[in-house]
Design a protein around this motif. Structure first.
Motif: not given
Length: 742
Positions: A402-407, A449-453
C-alpha cells in the motif's frame, strides 16, 4: 590491545555545558574551535605558541575570543595541527590529527551487575522478513514529506570471501575485537547471545565468508542531533526503548524496531553512515559510527558491561576515552562498505554477519535429503544469500504494497529494491518491488479509491466496491462515552491467484504498512474469492472526521510487532481496560460489510447459522386479503444474528420495500420471546444504516424508490434480563418512531 578504550561516559553536567555552548555550525568562532583541536592533538596553548613563535598570551587571546590570528598565521596553525588551510578557515569540522578511530567498550558496572545481552533484541527473531518490516517502517516514519517524494529503501546482500573479507576485517579493527569475541565464546554455553556470537565467528573462519546486509534509505531525515543529547542519533545509537518519530502517522512507538538490526547480526555488529537533513557541526555527509552488542565479558582482567562503539575518542570526556561519531572521508566509508549513492539525506545501516534463522524453517526443512542429514551437503553460501533475497522481496511486497501504491493525486510513499552481490560482483541484479505484481487485487482496490472510481456494489469483474465502517472512539482517561465516530474506508474487489490467501482483509493506517491480516468468518461455501482493504486513521484521508484521533488510538493498540490491534498496556493506561472492545466492534462492522458485498442476503427460511437463527424470528401477522388501494408497508425479509463478545445480540436485517412514492418511517423493535405474558423489550445500543435507509431517532427512513434496505443493530447488554445464550428473540418493524437510539 592498542586503541581499545575503557572509560565511563562523560558526566551529564559536562554534556549540559556543551549544549549551553551550542552546536558547532558552519563558520564556528575560531576560539572554541581551536581549543577543541588542541585537546584532540594533545597540545597545550604554550606548545602551540612555541611552534608558532608567538607568546602564550597571543594564543590565549584567540581562545578567549579577544582576538583572531592574522591571515599569514593561519597557515602556520594548520601546519601545527596537521591539517589543511581550508579546514582552519571554514572551521566546519575537527582536524584529523591526534586520536585515531578505535573501539570503546563500556566498562563493567561498579555494583557487579552483568547483562547477558541486549534484552530489546530478544523481542524479535533473526528473520530478514521481520528486519524488512521494522526498517521500512522506520524509513517511512522519517520520510522528508516537504518535497512530496517517496522514501527509497534499498537492501544489499553482500557476501565477502578471500581478500575482500580480510580487507573488511582490517577496516573494522578485528584484531582489537578478537579478544572480546574469544571471551564471549568461552562462556557461550551459559548464554544465548554467546552461543549465537560463537556460531557467527566460527562460520566466518571455518567457511571463509561473511554476509553483509546493508539497508540504505534516501529522502529521509538521517540521524540528526548531538551524540549524547536528545535527538534521533542518540535515540538509535546510544539509547534503548526510546522512540523519536517525526510524524503523528508514524508506525513505531516502542523504540524496539532498531533492535532488529543487531538481532539479525550473528556478530552483534552494525555500522552506520548517515547523511543529515539538518547540519550538525556544520556538516551533513558521512557521519559514521559503529555499535557492537555483546554480553558481559572480562578481557585482560577488565570487565566490560556489553555494548561497544566504533568512533573517534571524544576530547571532552575524561581521558578522551568515550568515542563519538566522526566525519569520515570517502576512502574510509568505502573500506567499511558504507558508500552511499548520493548526497541525498538518509542513513545506511550495515549488518555485519547477517543470518536468517527463520529461513531454515520456511525453506530448508522441506528440502532435506539423506545427504544433508548425513552431512554430505556442501553449503558454499549461494543458497543463503539467494534465499535472503527472495524472502526480502516477498516481505516488502506483502507488508508495504500500500505504501508503494499511488493513484490520482496521491503519490507512493515508498520505493523498495533488493540486490545481491559477492565480492562486489552481481549475483542477483537489483530487483525493484512492484506492488501490482505482488498484490494485484489490493493494489487495484487502493488505486480505485485514490482515483474515485469505486462502486456501491460489485456487478462485474475488476470493480472495487466501497463501504464506510464506523470506529467509535472512546474518551481518554477512563471516562465513559464516545469522543466521535471515525469513518474507516473498506474496499472489496475480486481476488487474483497472485494475491496469496483469498478472502482476507488487510488493515492499515497512516504510514500504509499492513498492520493486520485476517480472514472473514462465517462465509458460505461457493462465495467468489475476494480481497479487502481497510483504511483507517490518516489512511482514510486526512480530511476524514477524527482521522488524527483514530491514528493515535490505533497506534496505541499495536504491540511491538505492529501486526494487530487489540488490548495493550498503553491502551489501558491512556483510555480504559475496555477500550479494545471498540476495535472488536470495528471488526464486526467490517466483516458484516464484506459479507453484505460478497454474499447474497439469506432468506428467512435459510438454514445458514441455524443454531442462532432459531433463536431469532420475525414477527409476522396473518396475511389478510389486500385491496388494490390498500397502503403497503415495508416488511422484514431476511435476518442474520450472532452473539458478540460482550454478550450483546448483533443483528443484520434486510427489509423489503414496496413500490411507493413515500414510505413511512419504521422502528425496529427487539423483544424477548417468552412462553406467557408480555414480551420484554430490549434496548438498542446502536442502530446502523447499511443500505437504502437512514437512522433518525431510532427509526428507519427509507431512500425514495429503493426496493430493499439493510440495517444492523446491537442490543444494549444492560437491558438484558438474562444472558443472551438463554434467550430467544423476536424482531418487529413498527410504524413511526418508537424511541431514541441508545
Amino acid at each position: 590491545m592498542r586503541g581499545v578504550k575503557l572509560a565511563c561516559p562523560r558526566p551529564r553536567a559536562q554534556r549540559q555545558r556543551r549544549r549551553a555552548g551550542g552546536h558547532m555550525e558552519a563558520g564556528e568562532e575560531f576560539g572554541p574551535w581551536l581549543a577543541r583541536q588542541l585537546k584532540i592533538a594533545g597540545k597545550t596553548q604554550a606548545e602551540l605558541a612555541e611552534e608558532l613563535g608567538l607568546t602564550r598570551a597571543a594564543v590565549s587571546a584567540w581562545i578567549t575570543k579577544r582576538s583572531v590570528p592574522r591571515a599569514t598565521v593561519m597557515g602556520e596553525i594548520a601546519k601545527a595541527l596537521g591539517t589543511d588551510l581550508g579546514t582552519v578557515h571554514t572551521r566546519t569540522t575537527d582536524t584529523q590529527a591526534g586520536l585515531p578511530v578505535t573501539w570503546y567498550h563500556r566498562p563493567g558496572y561498579p555494583d557487579g551487575g552483568r547483562d547477558g545481552g541486549n534484552a530489546a533484541a530478544f523481542a524479535f527473531d533473526a528473520d530478514v522478513q521481520v528486519l524488512a518490516r521494522e526498517t521500512c517502517q522506520n524509513s517511512l516514519d522519517e520520510r522528508l514529506v516537504e518535497n512530496g517524494r517517496p522514501v527509497r529503501v534499498r537492501y544489499t546482500i553482500h557476501e565477502l570471501t578471500g581478500e575482500a573479507l580480510e580487507a573488511f576485517r582490517a577496516a573494522i579493527l578485528w584484531d582489537e575485537l578478537q579478544p572480546h569475541y574469544l571471551a564471549v565464546s568461552e562462556s557461550a554455553a551459559d548464554q544465548k547471545v554467546g552461543r549465537v556470537v560463537d556460531a557467527g565467528v566460527r562460520d566466518m573462519f571455518e567457511k571463509g565468508r561473511l554476509i553483509l546486509l546493508r539497508v540504505d534509505d534516501y529522502n529521509a531525515s538521517g540521524l540528526t542531533g548531538d551524540d549524547y543529547d536528545d535527538g534521533k542519533f542518540a535515540a538509535v545509537v546510544r539509547r534503548q526503548l526510546e522512540s523519536l518519530k517525526s510524524g503523528s502517522g508514524a508506525g513505531g512507538s516502542y523504540g524496539l524496531g532498531k533492535a532488529t538490526l543487531w538481532a539479525t547480526s550473528a556478530l552483534g555488529m552494525v555500522l552506520i553512515n548517515s547523511t543529515l537533513s539538518v547540519p550538525h557541526e556544520g556538516r551533513t555527509e558521512r557521519r559514521v559510527i559503529g555499535r557492537l552488542e555483546l554480553p558481559w565479558r572480562s578481557v585482560d582482567g577488565r570487565e566490560c558491561a556489553g555494548p561497544a562503539w566504533l568512533g573517534r575518542p571524544d576530547p571532552e570526556t575524561p581521558g578522551a576515552e568515550v568515542v563519538r561519531s566522526w566525519w569520515a572521508d570517502t576512502e574510509t566509508v568505502e573500506r567499511l562498505h558504507l558508500t552511499r549513492d548520493s548526497d541525498e539525506p538518509g542513513t545506511s545501516f550495515l549488518i555485519v554477519g547477517a543470518h536468517d534463522v527463520a529461513s531454515l524453517a520456511s525453506d530448508k526443512a522441506d528440502s532435506i535429503t539423506d545427504d544433508d542429514e548425513n552431512g554430505g551437503s556442501e553449503d558454499d553460501g549461494t543458497r543463503d544469500i539467494t534465499v535472503m533475497h527472495r524472502r526480502l522481496v516477498e516481505a516488502l511486497g506483502r507488508d508495504f504494497w500500500a505504501a508503494m501504491t499511488g493513484g490520482g493525486s496521491r503519490l507512493p510513499l515508498l520505493e523498495t529494491s533488493v540486490r545481491t552481490l559477492r565480492n562486489g560482483e552481481v549475483v542477483i541484479p537489483e530487483e525493484k518491488v512492484d506492488p501490482s505484481v505482488t498484490q494485484p487485487s489490493r493494489t487495484r482496490a487502493l488505486r480505485a479509491f485514490y482515483e474515485g472510481t469505486t462502486v456501491d456494489r460489485l456487478t462485474q469483474a475488476g470493480q472495487v466496491a466501497r463501504r464506510n465502517v464506523p470506529l467509535r472512539l472512546p474518551l481518554a482517561g477512563g471516562r465513559r462515552g464516545t469522543l466521535g465516530i471515525h469513518q474507516g474506508v473498506l474496499l472489496v474487489t475480486e481476488a487474483e491467484d497472485r494475491d496469496g490467501v483469498p478472502n482476507q482483509v488487510h488493515s492499515l493506517r497512516g504510514n500504509r504498512m499492513t498492520v493486520r491480516k485476517a480472514g472473514v468468518s462465517g462465509l458460505p461455501l461457493g462465495v467468489n474469492n475476494f480481497q479487502a482493504v481497510l483504511l483507517v486513521g490518516q489512511a482514510a484521508g486526512e480530511s476524514a472526521p477524527f482521522a488524527a484521533e483514530a491514528e493515535e488510538f490505533l497506534r496505541a493498540a499495536e504491540p511491538p510487532e505492529h501486526d494487530r490491534w487489540g488490548q495493550t498496556e498503553e491502551l489501558t493506561l491512556r483510555w480504559s481496560h475496555s477500550a479494545h472492545y471498540r476495535i472488536s466492534r470495528l471488526t464486526t462492522e467490517v466483516n458484516a460489510a464484506v459479507k453484505e458485498l460478497v454474499v447474497r442476503p439469506k432468506s428467512a427460511g435459510s438454514q445458514e447459522n441455524a443454531k442462532l437463527r432459531k433463536k431469532l424470528t420475525v414477527q409476522r401477522k396473518t396475511a389478510a386479503p389486500k385491496r388494490a388501494s390498500a397502503p403497503t408497508l415495508p416488511e422484514l425479509d431476511g435476518l442474520a444474528a450472532e452473539i458478540g463478545a460482550a454478550g450483546e445480540w448483533k443483528i443484520t436485517a434486510e427489509v423489503k420495500l414496496p413500490r411507493a412514492e413515500e414510505l413511512p418511517a419504521m422502528s425496529p423493535v427487539v423483544l424477548l420471546d417468552v412462553r406467557s405474558g408480555s414480551r420484554p423489550k430490549l434496548d438498542w445500543a446502536e442502530l446502523v444504516a447499511v443500505e437504502g435507509c437512514e437512522v433518525e431517532g431510532g427509526a428507519l427512513r427509507f431512500t425514495p424508490h429503493a426496493r430493499r434496505a439493510v440495517f444492523r443493530g446491537f442490543t444494549d447488554v444492560t437491558s438484558h434480563p438474562v444472558r443472551s445464550e438463554y434467550t430467544r428473540l423476536v424482531l418487529e418493524l413498527r410504524a413511526g418512531a418508537q424511541g431514541s437510539e441508545a
